[in-house]
Design a protein around this motif. Structure first.
Motif, short mmCIF file in Angstrom:
data_model
loop_
_atom_site.label_atom_id
_atom_site.label_comp_id
_atom_site.label_asym_id
_atom_site.label_seq_id
_atom_site.Cartn_x
_atom_site.Cartn_y
_atom_site.Cartn_z
N GLU A 1 0.79 -1.11 0.00
CA GLU A 1 -0.20 0.14 0.19
C GLU A 1 0.99 1.24 0.03
O GLU A 1 1.94 1.25 0.45
N ARG A 2 0.37 2.33 -0.71
CA ARG A 2 1.28 3.65 -0.87
C ARG A 2 2.35 3.46 -1.32
O ARG A 2 3.42 4.14 -0.76
N SER A 3 2.71 2.75 -2.51
CA SER A 3 3.66 2.52 -3.00
C SER A 3 3.57 2.83 -4.60
O SER A 3 2.49 2.76 -5.08
N MET B 1 2.82 11.21 -9.83
CA MET B 1 2.74 9.99 -9.29
C MET B 1 3.16 10.10 -7.74
O MET B 1 2.51 9.38 -6.95
N ARG B 2 4.36 10.59 -7.75
CA ARG B 2 4.76 10.79 -6.34
C ARG B 2 3.74 11.49 -5.43
O ARG B 2 3.49 11.08 -4.08
N ARG B 3 3.06 12.64 -5.99
CA ARG B 3 2.12 13.12 -5.06
C ARG B 3 1.07 12.15 -4.82
O ARG B 3 0.27 12.47 -3.66
N LEU B 4 0.55 11.43 -5.73
CA LEU B 4 -0.63 10.59 -5.73
C LEU B 4 -0.27 9.47 -4.43
O LEU B 4 -1.09 9.45 -3.45
N VAL B 5 0.93 9.08 -4.32
CA VAL B 5 1.44 8.21 -3.10
C VAL B 5 1.39 8.98 -1.99
O VAL B 5 1.04 8.59 -0.66
N GLY B 6 1.94 10.21 -1.90
CA GLY B 6 1.92 11.11 -1.02
C GLY B 6 0.67 11.26 -0.31
O GLY B 6 0.41 11.56 0.92
N GLU B 7 -0.52 11.63 -1.00
CA GLU B 7 -1.95 11.56 -0.74
C GLU B 7 -2.71 10.21 -0.32
O GLU B 7 -3.63 10.21 -0.03
#
Length: 319
Positions: free
Chosen positions: A29-31, A183-189
């Motif tokens: 998750e969250r990766s 993509m990094r921001r999506l994972v950060g959220e």
């Protein structure tokens, strides 16, 4: 480790071909989890099964630890799974908002509440740094912006697991860089991203884990931060190493005369430092690298990205 997605021993065949041969995929998750493999490796088939476009012949799918049957994309959406396809599913004479809410229109009485939908699209666009104009028509925006509309379609439907199928294939270098940031921001959220690609550079830049497929079979899963390109290539060659060496040798022999003809033709047609556009999409990656070293002014673009003032050389005409 808790996995948000588990695809266990997945098997899928089509007439004359086994697309997935007992493949297991486990995603944290969250990766950002990358699926790497050449064309025909079974990457898109595996993700199409997860999204409900295909049904597996055998195997188990678990979402957040629960066994599920993803019978169609609507079920996938209900499970919080969304997919950005390589070829976008947009209505070109509709606005951004009309495309995003299609099939899920908010209503005010008997009419669609367009203002409410636009406000929601603006909120999502700001939150994830997408910078999309909700009132623009699809036919008037760039390919990169159209891809962002596809991302917003998933987010509008509250997707927590986002599948990207070869997302950089139609993008310019600047748009690719921006997509990596998104993509990094999506994972950060709190989202989880599955990235289908065959480009090691992109995986090294953005992915946390990488699963390698070859000819429908699982080769291995590795943590990207602790892995070099040579290690991934070694994983790739783990299946039938003798056959792999033979193929490489044949390609190298065939490529020598091909490479010489291409360089000679390009330098004859376009002398000096003019940019050269390669429009043949099937150029072998190692031959493309050789060309880039031999011709430092080389620019590789697709047909949709061709500027009006650039000279074009199609490899099909000079090979």
């Amino acid at each position: 480790m808790a996995f948000v997605i588990e695809m266990l021993d997945i098997d899928k065949s089509f007439p004359g071909i086994r697309a997935n041969d007992h493949v297991t995929l486990q995603v944290a998750e969250r990766s950002i989890h990358a699926l790497l493999g050449e064309n025909g490796a079974g990457k898109s088939t595996l993700m199409s099964i997860l999204f409900g476009l295909y049904q597996p012949d055998a195997g188990t799918i678990r979402v957040r630890g629960k066994d599920v049957r993803v019978t169609d994309p609507n079920v996938a959406n209900e499970l919080g799974i969304g997919m950005v396809h390589q070829h976008f599913k947009l209505v070109h004479n509709f606005t951004v908002t009309e495309n995003i809410i299609l099939g899920l229109e908010p209503r005010k009485g008997l009419v669609v509440d367009a203002r409410k939908a636009e406000r929601r699209v603006e909120e999502l666009s700001r939150l994830y740094g997408l910078n999309v104009d909700p009132r623009a028509r699809i036919e008037d925006i760039s390919v990169g912006m159209q891809q962002r509309v596809e991302i917003l379609k998933m987010l509008y439907r509250d997707a927590e697991i986002l599948i990207f199928d070869e997302p950089t294939a139609v993008l310019t270098p600047q748009e690719i860089h921006e997509l990596m940031g998104i993509m990094r921001r999506l994972v950060g959220e709190g989202k989880t991203v599955l990235l289908i690609t065959h480009k090691l550079r992109e995986i090294k830049e953005v992915a946390d884990s990488c699963t390698v497929l070859r000819r429908g079979r699982l080769i291995g899963t590795v943590p990207v931060a602790e892995t070099s390109e040579e290690m991934v290539n070694g994983q790739w060659q783990a299946v039938r190493p003798t056959e792999k060496r033979t193929v490489a040798t044949e390609e190298e022999r065939a490529g020598q005369s091909w490479f010489s003809r291409i360089v000679n033709s390009i330098t004859t047609l376009l002398p000096g430092a003019q940019p050269v556009l390669l429009t043949n999409p099937v150029v072998r990656p190692h031959l493309r690298r050789l060309l880039e070293r031999a011709l430092p002014h080389l620019v590789v673009l697709r047909h949709s990205e061709i500027p009006m003032d650039i000279r074009v050389v199609n490899l099909g005409t000079v090979a």
